[in-house]
Design a protein around this motif. Structure first.
Motif, short mmCIF file in Angstrom:
data_model
loop_
_atom_site.label_atom_id
_atom_site.label_comp_id
_atom_site.label_asym_id
_atom_site.label_seq_id
_atom_site.Cartn_x
_atom_site.Cartn_y
_atom_site.Cartn_z
N LEU A 41 -0.55 -2.28 -4.75
CA LEU A 41 0.10 -3.25 -5.62
C LEU A 41 -0.04 -4.64 -5.03
CD1 LEU A 41 3.50 -1.31 -5.79
CD2 LEU A 41 1.42 -0.81 -7.09
N ALA A 42 -0.19 -5.65 -5.86
CA ALA A 42 -0.29 -7.01 -5.35
C ALA A 42 0.27 -8.00 -6.36
CB ALA A 42 -1.74 -7.37 -5.03
N LEU A 43 0.84 -9.07 -5.83
CA LEU A 43 1.30 -10.18 -6.67
C LEU A 43 1.02 -11.49 -5.97
CD1 LEU A 43 4.16 -11.55 -5.50
CD2 LEU A 43 5.10 -9.41 -6.33
N THR A 44 0.76 -12.52 -6.76
CA THR A 44 0.56 -13.88 -6.26
C THR A 44 1.36 -14.84 -7.11
OG1 THR A 44 -1.71 -13.36 -5.58
CG2 THR A 44 -1.13 -15.68 -5.75
N VAL A 45 2.14 -15.70 -6.44
CA VAL A 45 2.77 -16.86 -7.07
C VAL A 45 2.24 -18.08 -6.34
CG1 VAL A 45 4.92 -18.03 -7.64
CG2 VAL A 45 4.85 -15.53 -7.56
N SER A 46 1.63 -19.02 -7.06
CA SER A 46 1.06 -20.17 -6.34
C SER A 46 1.07 -21.43 -7.19
CB SER A 46 -0.37 -19.87 -5.89
OG SER A 46 -1.28 -19.97 -6.96
N SER A 47 1.13 -22.54 -6.48
CA SER A 47 0.91 -23.86 -7.06
C SER A 47 -0.07 -24.59 -6.17
CB SER A 47 2.22 -24.64 -7.15
OG SER A 47 1.97 -25.98 -7.57
N ILE A 48 -1.23 -24.95 -6.73
CA ILE A 48 -2.25 -25.64 -5.93
C ILE A 48 -2.38 -27.10 -6.37
CG2 ILE A 48 -3.47 -23.55 -5.31
CD1 ILE A 48 -5.53 -24.20 -7.48
N ASP A 49 -1.23 -27.69 -6.66
CA ASP A 49 -1.07 -29.10 -7.00
C ASP A 49 -1.32 -29.37 -8.48
OD1 ASP A 49 0.09 -31.11 -5.63
OD2 ASP A 49 -1.74 -32.13 -5.08
N TYR A 50 -2.59 -29.19 -8.91
CA TYR A 50 -2.91 -29.51 -10.31
C TYR A 50 -2.96 -28.27 -11.19
CZ TYR A 50 -7.21 -28.71 -7.70
OH TYR A 50 -8.14 -28.21 -6.83
N ALA A 51 -2.67 -27.11 -10.63
CA ALA A 51 -2.65 -25.87 -11.40
C ALA A 51 -1.72 -24.86 -10.73
CB ALA A 51 -4.06 -25.27 -11.51
N THR A 100 0.85 -1.19 0.00
CA THR A 100 0.00 0.00 0.00
C THR A 100 0.88 1.24 0.00
OG1 THR A 100 -0.16 -0.09 2.42
CG2 THR A 100 -1.94 -1.12 1.15
N THR A 101 0.52 2.21 -0.85
CA THR A 101 1.27 3.45 -0.97
C THR A 101 0.26 4.60 -0.92
OG1 THR A 101 1.24 4.05 -3.33
CG2 THR A 101 2.57 2.14 -2.71
N GLN A 147 -12.43 -8.65 -2.08
CA GLN A 147 -11.37 -8.07 -1.27
C GLN A 147 -11.61 -6.55 -1.23
OE1 GLN A 147 -7.35 -8.38 -2.77
NE2 GLN A 147 -6.47 -8.32 -0.71
N CYS A 148 -12.07 -6.08 -0.09
CA CYS A 148 -12.41 -4.67 0.06
C CYS A 148 -11.22 -3.92 0.67
CB CYS A 148 -13.63 -4.50 0.95
SG CYS A 148 -15.15 -5.20 0.25
N PHE A 149 -10.84 -2.81 0.02
CA PHE A 149 -9.76 -1.97 0.53
C PHE A 149 -10.36 -0.76 1.22
CE2 PHE A 149 -7.79 -4.55 -2.66
CZ PHE A 149 -6.56 -4.85 -2.12
N GLY A 150 -9.71 -0.35 2.33
CA GLY A 150 -10.23 0.76 3.10
C GLY A 150 -9.34 1.07 4.29
N HIS A 151 -9.92 1.67 5.32
CA HIS A 151 -9.16 2.11 6.48
C HIS A 151 -9.72 1.51 7.77
CE1 HIS A 151 -8.13 5.30 3.53
NE2 HIS A 151 -6.96 5.23 4.13
N ARG A 209 -5.30 4.74 -6.64
CA ARG A 209 -6.26 5.10 -5.60
C ARG A 209 -7.08 6.33 -5.98
NH1 ARG A 209 -3.33 5.43 0.06
NH2 ARG A 209 -5.48 5.99 0.63
N ALA A 210 -6.53 7.25 -6.76
CA ALA A 210 -7.24 8.47 -7.11
C ALA A 210 -8.30 8.23 -8.18
CB ALA A 210 -6.26 9.55 -7.56
N THR A 211 -7.95 7.47 -9.21
CA THR A 211 -8.85 7.27 -10.35
C THR A 211 -9.60 5.95 -10.29
OG1 THR A 211 -7.16 6.18 -11.70
CG2 THR A 211 -7.26 8.60 -11.78
N GLU A 212 -9.17 5.03 -9.42
CA GLU A 212 -9.69 3.66 -9.32
C GLU A 212 -9.47 2.86 -10.61
OE1 GLU A 212 -13.62 3.34 -7.69
OE2 GLU A 212 -12.97 4.14 -5.74
N GLN A 213 -8.53 3.31 -11.42
CA GLN A 213 -8.14 2.52 -12.59
C GLN A 213 -7.28 1.35 -12.15
OE1 GLN A 213 -6.09 4.72 -15.65
NE2 GLN A 213 -5.83 2.95 -16.98
N THR A 214 -7.46 0.20 -12.79
CA THR A 214 -6.68 -0.99 -12.43
C THR A 214 -5.95 -1.54 -13.64
OG1 THR A 214 -8.53 -2.50 -12.84
CG2 THR A 214 -8.32 -1.61 -10.61
N TRP A 215 -4.81 -2.14 -13.38
CA TRP A 215 -4.06 -2.92 -14.34
C TRP A 215 -3.94 -4.31 -13.73
CZ3 TRP A 215 -3.43 1.99 -12.97
CH2 TRP A 215 -3.34 2.96 -13.95
N ASP A 216 -4.44 -5.31 -14.43
CA ASP A 216 -4.58 -6.64 -13.82
C ASP A 216 -4.29 -7.71 -14.86
OD1 ASP A 216 -5.22 -8.71 -12.12
OD2 ASP A 216 -7.38 -8.47 -12.31
#
Length: 335
Positions: A59-69, A53-54, A302-306, A79-86
């Protein structure tokens, strides 16, 4: 309920792959060895989730292995424009993922179409913390999550049975710095105003499971505050993943907490109470994710807030906090 505190290194699993009874409990550092989690009959889940959080971005990242995937994601939020890159990737069968046997014992990496993630810890070339690098079309970031001397991290082993169990490390309020670039424009991740959180998971899960998780990091009334709360998935196990951090010191909450919220009305403040904690969480954005790939399905809000409220340190003072940036979520997985 009082959980056992672990103070010496211990293996998560027995030689037959079942949970080691001596590992059931909680610790102030990630001292549980999970290198044996690959043994046993399927259903192994391994992941590294980092969130930063800035003042301007999340920003977020996930690296995962759930066995079959292998399931990976990079997410950037203005945060200002609520634009996302995903960009997410579900790779069946699991490939393109590298995960360390234990917290920080090596790098975590993910590669998929239009997605690159590299997490480098102190043992593999980043003294004093962890470097987080990620790149997707239109967005990238390079952030260093400092690990201050004496900083405590919540490590918990949650047992459903001898063959179904989870080891989680929730590391909140890590000082962060670096940069994030979106659409060719670079923004600072300013030190002293930015915070990193790690969710490290290794375990063998039931197929159908639901949970709540909330976390927050920041400075309030001159003190560094970390909030770590969870629910539903730990009920009946004798373990919880609840803790409150003040200036890097962990105060374990042994109680299951009461969660009062309504996803259908997600902007309504959430209330999380119990074990000395009286917290209110006021969201400003709901990151919704829906996946239905037959054998794998997931529903996440996943709700972001204070965060604001009070925490009564057992036998000590009552700490007031407000304006702590973070999130609270509801998840239902079939995996």
């Amino acid at each position: 309920m009082t959980e056992r505190e672990l103070t010496a290194p211990v293996s998560l699993t027995l030689p037959n792959g079942q949970v080691n009874p001596e590992a059931i409990g909680w610790a102030r550092q990630p001292i549980v060895d999970t290198s044996g989690i690959g043994r046993g009959l399927g259903r192994n889940k391994r992941w590294e989730y980092w969130n930063v959080t800035t003042p301007t971005h999340i920003l977020a990242l996930t690296v995962s292995s759930i066995d079959y995937a292998a399931v990976h994601e990079v997410w950037v939020f203005d945060r200002a424009t609520e634009q996302t890159w995903d960009k997410g990737a579900t790779v069946v069968p699991s490939r393109g993922a590298e995960l360390p046997a234990n917290v920080g014992s090596g790098p975590a990496r993910a590669r998929a179409k239009d997605l690159e993630i590299d997490v480098t810890a102190s043992t593999s070339g980043e003294p004093g913390g962890t470097r987080l690098r990620a790149r997707i079309p239109g967005a990238s970031f390079d952030v260093f999550a400092e690990l201050p001397e004496g900083h405590e991290r919540l490590a918990v082993v949650v047992p459903w049975s001898r063959t179904r169990f989870q080891y989680t490390v929730k590391d909140v309020a890590r000082p962060a710095s670096g940069s994030v670039t979106v659409d060719g424009i670079t923004h600072e991740v300013p030190a002293g105003q930015s915070w990193a959180v790690l969710d490290h998971g290794r375990g063998r899960w039931p197929y159908d499971i639901a949970w709540n998780w909330g976390a927050g990091s920041g400075v309030s009334h001159g003190r560094t505050i970390g909030i770590q709360v969870g629910g539903r998935w730990t009920e009946g196990t004798g373990s919880t993943e609840n803790a409150f951090f003040v200036d890097g010191r962990l105060h374990k909450i042994h109680d299951e907490l009461a969660w009062d919220y309504a996803i259908a009305d997600w902007r309504r403040p959430w209330r999380i109470t119990g074990g000395g904690l009286a917290a209110s969480f006021t969201p400003f954005f709901d990151k919704t994710t829906r996946t239905d790939l037959a054998i794998i399905s997931s529903r996440t809000d996943q709700c972001f807030g204070h965060w604001s409220g009070t925490f009564a340190i057992p036998g000590g003072e009552t700490v007031e906090f407000d304006g702590i940036l973070g999130w609270a979520e509801e998840v239902h997985n079939r995996w």
